[in-house]
Write an enzyme that holds these catalytic residues in place. Structure first.
Site, PDB file in Angstrom:
ATOM      1  N   LYS A 121       0.833  -1.199   0.000  1.00  0.00           N
ATOM      2  CA  LYS A 121       0.000   0.000   0.000  1.00  0.00           C
ATOM      3  C   LYS A 121       0.874   1.257   0.000  1.00  0.00           C
ATOM      4  O   LYS A 121       0.694   2.170  -0.805  1.00  0.00           O
ATOM      5  CB  LYS A 121      -0.933  -0.017   1.224  1.00  0.00           C
ATOM      6  CG  LYS A 121      -1.944   1.087   1.238  1.00  0.00           C
ATOM      7  CD  LYS A 121      -1.506   2.217   2.138  1.00  0.00           C
ATOM      8  CE  LYS A 121      -2.316   3.467   1.817  1.00  0.00           C
ATOM      9  NZ  LYS A 121      -2.039   4.532   2.797  1.00  0.00           N
ATOM     10  N   ASP A 139      -6.066   0.267  -0.378  1.00  0.00           N
ATOM     11  CA  ASP A 139      -6.234   0.512   1.045  1.00  0.00           C
ATOM     12  C   ASP A 139      -7.646   0.107   1.464  1.00  0.00           C
ATOM     13  O   ASP A 139      -8.410  -0.420   0.659  1.00  0.00           O
ATOM     14  CB  ASP A 139      -5.980   1.980   1.368  1.00  0.00           C
ATOM     15  CG  ASP A 139      -6.873   2.869   0.535  1.00  0.00           C
ATOM     16  OD1 ASP A 139      -8.088   2.653   0.525  1.00  0.00           O
ATOM     17  OD2 ASP A 139      -6.355   3.768  -0.125  1.00  0.00           O
TER      18      ASP A 139
END
Length: 211
Positions: A121, A139
């Site tokens: 991420k 996310d």
DNA sequence: ATCCCGAGGG
DNA sequence: CCCTCTGGAT
């Protein structure tokens, strides 16, 4: 409607609703974004933006983080939560950047994720924001909205969501689209009670009114 | 209670 | 897959 068609419609609709797409972490340069993103885990961006000015005033350079006392980092970032692991990660990633990457934040997925505390991420965010590469930032918002809208079939494994999205999103659109999913996830398609009645994606979303 | 732009370890 | 780390907001 195929997933790809649905994705293209979602891209256009969110573009109209959120013309400007950028990361809401208030940072300058690759290192600051890397650190701010590590801090953002389980924490609001507003909180991170409150903490980072203090952090970057006390530690203005990579070397200052390398030589930092973990306790001093902990004291500054405590309100962000998960502060022990975050403080250790920040110092250790700076050590690696200094020792293995000549003081420069690396610009590939492999090198970025080799850094302590940097997962896909964070790496994707930096690759997209700083280095302008096509990135899919999977996310919590991106995962939740992609599943609800009907762009993905998996819902738990972030890496699988990332791969499914990469298969249907035009590379030049993916970065901004992920940012817009975050905006939309915060404002309309919230985790608990999404406001389907005021959602611009109502006509294409397979979960409209069903969550 | 449950969630917030996660990562690492089991 | 699951759990843990952790404070703050709702």
């Amino acid at each position: 409607m195929t997933k790809k068609q649905r994705a293209l419609k979602a891209i256009e609709a969110l573009k109209e609703l959120y013309p400007v797409a950028h990361c809401s972490l208030d940072t300058t340069g690759a290192l600051q974004l890397l650190i701010a993103t590590r801090l953002s885990a389980q924490c609001t961006d507003a909180r991170v933006n409150q903490v980072t000015p203090v952090l970057f005033r006390k530690f203005p350079t990579l070397q200052s983080f390398v030589e930092a006392d973990i306790k001093d980092i902990e004291d500054i970032i405590r309100s962000c939560g998960l502060y022990k692991t975050k403080a250790k990660d920040i110092k250790n990633m700076c050590i690696d950047i200094a020792q293995k990457y000549g003081g420069q934040v690396p610009d590939t997925m492999e090198d970025l994720t080799s850094l302590p505390g940097v997962g896909r991420k964070t790496a994707n965010l930096v690759l997209g924001e700083v280095f302008g590469k096509p990135a899919v930032v999977a996310d919590t918002h991106c995962i939740r909205l992609s599943g609800r809208i009907g762009l993905t079939t998996v819902t738990k494994d972030a890496y699988k969501v990332e791969k499914e999205l990469r298969a249907i999103l035009p590379p030049e659109e993916s970065n901004d689209f992920c940012h817009r999913l975050v905006y939309h996830g915060r404002a309309v398609c919230t985790a608990r009670s999404p406001k389907c009645d005021q959602c611009t994606l109502a006509d294409i979303c397979i979960s409209c009114g069903k969550v």
